[in-house]
Design an enzyme around this catalytic site. Structure first.
Site, PDB file in Angstrom:
ATOM      1  N   ASP A  45       0.899  -1.230  -0.062  1.00  0.00           N
ATOM      2  CA  ASP A  45       0.080  -0.036   0.043  1.00  0.00           C
ATOM      3  C   ASP A  45       0.892   1.164  -0.091  1.00  0.00           C
ATOM      4  OD1 ASP A  45      -2.939   1.139   0.804  1.00  0.00           O
ATOM      5  OD2 ASP A  45      -1.195   2.212   1.754  1.00  0.00           O
ATOM      6  N   TYR A  50       2.928   9.843  -0.119  1.00  0.00           N
ATOM      7  CA  TYR A  50       3.944   9.358   0.621  1.00  0.00           C
ATOM      8  C   TYR A  50       5.378   9.631   0.043  1.00  0.00           C
ATOM      9  CZ  TYR A  50       0.299   6.516   2.650  1.00  0.00           C
ATOM     10  OH  TYR A  50      -0.899   5.970   3.250  1.00  0.00           O
ATOM     11  N   LYS A  75      -2.606   5.856  -4.203  1.00  0.00           N
ATOM     12  CA  LYS A  75      -3.626   7.008  -3.581  1.00  0.00           C
ATOM     13  C   LYS A  75      -3.428   8.215  -4.433  1.00  0.00           C
ATOM     14  CE  LYS A  75      -3.782   4.729   0.910  1.00  0.00           C
ATOM     15  NZ  LYS A  75      -2.198   4.456   1.033  1.00  0.00           N
ATOM     16  N   HIS A 108      -7.507   9.901  -1.958  1.00  0.00           N
ATOM     17  CA  HIS A 108      -6.813   9.793  -0.504  1.00  0.00           C
ATOM     18  C   HIS A 108      -7.634  10.379   0.373  1.00  0.00           C
ATOM     19  CE1 HIS A 108      -2.477   9.569   1.203  1.00  0.00           C
ATOM     20  NE2 HIS A 108      -3.360   9.134   2.157  1.00  0.00           N
ATOM     21  N   LEU A 190      -2.610  -1.050  13.988  1.00  0.00           N
ATOM     22  CA  LEU A 190      -1.883  -1.032  15.264  1.00  0.00           C
ATOM     23  C   LEU A 190      -2.030   0.243  16.064  1.00  0.00           C
ATOM     24  CD1 LEU A 190       1.239  -2.965  13.994  1.00  0.00           C
ATOM     25  CD2 LEU A 190      -0.722  -4.085  15.014  1.00  0.00           C
ATOM     26  N   ILE A 230      -3.148  -3.427   6.961  1.00  0.00           N
ATOM     27  CA  ILE A 230      -2.036  -2.803   6.343  1.00  0.00           C
ATOM     28  C   ILE A 230      -0.962  -2.472   7.270  1.00  0.00           C
ATOM     29  CG2 ILE A 230      -2.542  -2.542   3.748  1.00  0.00           C
ATOM     30  CD1 ILE A 230      -3.086   0.400   4.470  1.00  0.00           C
ATOM     31  N   LYS A 232       2.243  -1.044   8.986  1.00  0.00           N
ATOM     32  CA  LYS A 232       3.563  -0.672   8.339  1.00  0.00           C
ATOM     33  C   LYS A 232       4.518  -1.407   9.410  1.00  0.00           C
ATOM     34  CE  LYS A 232       7.182   2.355   9.087  1.00  0.00           C
ATOM     35  NZ  LYS A 232       7.753   2.489  10.205  1.00  0.00           N
ATOM     36  N   SER A 233       5.600  -1.930   8.859  1.00  0.00           N
ATOM     37  CA  SER A 233       6.928  -2.001   9.635  1.00  0.00           C
ATOM     38  C   SER A 233       8.201  -1.775   8.490  1.00  0.00           C
ATOM     39  CB  SER A 233       6.855  -3.308  10.261  1.00  0.00           C
ATOM     40  OG  SER A 233       8.116  -3.274  11.195  1.00  0.00           O
ATOM     41  N   ARG A 238       9.119  -7.887  12.839  1.00  0.00           N
ATOM     42  CA  ARG A 238       7.981  -7.532  12.922  1.00  0.00           C
ATOM     43  C   ARG A 238       6.984  -7.854  11.730  1.00  0.00           C
ATOM     44  NH1 ARG A 238       8.605  -1.772  15.909  1.00  0.00           N
ATOM     45  NH2 ARG A 238       9.204  -2.382  17.904  1.00  0.00           N
ATOM     46  N   ASN A 242       3.648  -9.937  12.071  1.00  0.00           N
ATOM     47  CA  ASN A 242       2.580  -9.322  11.590  1.00  0.00           C
ATOM     48  C   ASN A 242       1.897 -10.253  10.493  1.00  0.00           C
ATOM     49  OD1 ASN A 242       3.144  -7.269  13.274  1.00  0.00           O
ATOM     50  ND2 ASN A 242       3.554  -5.797  11.660  1.00  0.00           N
TER      51      ASN A 242
HETATM   52  P1  A2P Z   1       8.518  -0.234  13.012  1.00  0.00           P
HETATM   53  O1  A2P Z   1       8.542   0.295  11.329  1.00  0.00           O
HETATM   54  O2  A2P Z   1       9.563   0.374  13.570  1.00  0.00           O
HETATM   55  O3  A2P Z   1       8.382  -1.584  13.063  1.00  0.00           O
HETATM   56  P2  A2P Z   1       0.375   1.316  12.095  1.00  0.00           P
HETATM   57  O4  A2P Z   1       0.716   0.202  10.877  1.00  0.00           O
HETATM   58  O5  A2P Z   1      -0.757   0.999  12.837  1.00  0.00           O
HETATM   59  O6  A2P Z   1       0.659   2.837  11.852  1.00  0.00           O
HETATM   60  O7  A2P Z   1       1.800   0.906  12.904  1.00  0.00           O
HETATM   61  C1  A2P Z   1       2.995   1.098  12.483  1.00  0.00           C
HETATM   62  C2  A2P Z   1       3.885   1.320  13.913  1.00  0.00           C
HETATM   63  O8  A2P Z   1       3.823   0.247  14.567  1.00  0.00           O
HETATM   64  C3  A2P Z   1       5.494   1.642  13.368  1.00  0.00           C
HETATM   65  O9  A2P Z   1       5.791   2.630  14.374  1.00  0.00           O
HETATM   66  C4  A2P Z   1       5.938   0.244  13.420  1.00  0.00           C
HETATM   67  O10 A2P Z   1       7.281   0.558  13.790  1.00  0.00           O
HETATM   68  C5  A2P Z   1       5.045  -0.321  14.738  1.00  0.00           C
HETATM   69  N1  A2P Z   1       5.105  -1.994  14.641  1.00  0.00           N
HETATM   70  C6  A2P Z   1       4.690  -2.461  13.422  1.00  0.00           C
HETATM   71  N2  A2P Z   1       4.710  -3.731  13.618  1.00  0.00           N
HETATM   72  C7  A2P Z   1       4.925  -3.945  14.890  1.00  0.00           C
HETATM   73  C8  A2P Z   1       4.849  -5.088  15.835  1.00  0.00           C
HETATM   74  N3  A2P Z   1       4.792  -6.337  15.294  1.00  0.00           N
HETATM   75  N4  A2P Z   1       5.222  -4.888  17.278  1.00  0.00           N
HETATM   76  C9  A2P Z   1       5.257  -3.645  17.583  1.00  0.00           C
HETATM   77  N5  A2P Z   1       5.180  -2.666  16.916  1.00  0.00           N
HETATM   78  C10 A2P Z   1       5.083  -2.887  15.547  1.00  0.00           C
END
Ligand code: A2P
Length: 276
Positions: A45, A50, A75, A108, A190, A230, A232-233, A238, A242
């Site tokens: 995504d 972005y 978007k 968007h 998250l 979706i 983000k990491s 992680r 996920n």
């Molecule tokens: P990072 O990129 O350092 O892993 P969202 O998608 O809800 O906006 O959340 C993204 C945030 O959650 C980012 O700061 C990401 O950090 C963190 N994040 C993503 N996956 C995990 C996970 N499995 N455990 C803890 N934090 C996570």
């Protein structure tokens, strides 16, 4: 780990879990996409806003996996509303990605103060008809915005991507989506940075009990309700975490416990429907 798919109103299948890419830059996103694809992600995504569409395309090419095995969403933001500006917007996005189509093109934001979203949707319909956007949808739309599209235009949005997590549950949009075949996709599933969803004691206790991480419990809460997520990491550990949410289930009691976290249907959502 195989990710289940949900059928869109076009007949296309969207993987229920994808990789969010905000706020990664081109270089970071190319690495992230490559790592994610090697773990099994096939849904990415992005958005023109972005500034990382080129990196998404680069990352996908680097995997060596055929383009058509990925589901790519982008978007177009307010700059591309009205006057068929979305045509040039999508062409430029495709040039940056190095692709000749996107799987899903989203508006968007509705930006209702400008009152151009219905007009822009008609341009999206043209992009859908010519195949450059295999599916079209919206993001950050409220029910009244969806109602206008359905009343005044021909194509029902395939997706409404909205801010949604256990703190902010968006029941009105979800019910409207279910009634009209619009898939609801959760952005920041998250809770994003600082929202504290992952630090909620209820989540931590549940995670401990089911032997999963807090993020897995929260993502499972989404997919078990038929939502597309979706997260983000940029961190491959992680990303793996996920993805590993399709081999366990939360009980009705667990879901009830998570329901207590709601801070209100639209708590904290920008009333101007901005978003990220
Ligand atoms: P990072 O990129 O350092 O892993 P969202 O998608 O809800 O906006 O959340 C993204 C945030 O959650 C980012 O700061 C990401 O950090 C963190 N994040 C993503 N996956 C995990 C996970 N499995 N455990 C803890 N934090 C996570």
């Amino acid at each position: 780990m195989t990710v289940p798919t949900i059928t869109l109103n076009t007949g296309a299948e969207i993987p229920q879990l994808g990789l969010g890419t905000w706020p990664l830059d081109d270089a970071q996103v190319a690495d992230a996409v490559e790592a994610a694809a090697s773990l099994g992600y096939r849904h990415i995504d992005t958005a023109t806003r972005y500034g990382n569409e080129a990196g998404v395309g680069e990352g996908i090419r680097r995997t060596g996996i055929p383009r058509e095995q990925f589901f790519v969403t982008t978007k177009l933001d307010g700059e591309f509303q009205g006057d068929d500006k979305a045509i040039g917007g999508l062409e430029a996005a495709l040039d940056r990605m190095g692709f000749d189509y996107v799987d899903l093109l989203l508006m968007h934001w509705p930006l209702p103060g400008r009152d151009l979203y219905v007009d822009t949707w008609r341009t999206f319909e043209k992009l859908h008809a010519d195949g450059r956007a295999r599916a079209i949808g919206v993001s950050n739309f409220r029910v009244e915005h969806l109602e206008r599209l359905l009343a005044e235009t021909d194509v029902v949005p395939a997706v409404n991507q909205i801010q949604l997590n256990p703190h902010v549950t968006r029941p009105a949009q979800r019910e409207y989506g279910e009634a009209h075949g619009i898939v609801t996709e959760s952005w920041s599933p998250l809770g994003g940075d600082g929202a504290g969803v992952l630090r909620e004691p209820v989540v931590a206790q549940l995670a401990e009990r089911v032997g999963r991480t807090p993020a897995q419990v929260v993502l499972r809460w989404h997919v078990q309700q038929g939502l597309v997520v979706i997260p983000k990491s940029a961190n491959p550990d992680r990303m793996r975490d996920n993805l590993a949410i399709f081999d366990f289930a939360l009980s009705a009691e667990d879901m009830d416990a998570l329901a207590t976290l709601s801070q209100g249907p639209d708590a904290g959502v920008d009333s101007n429907v901005s978003g990220h």
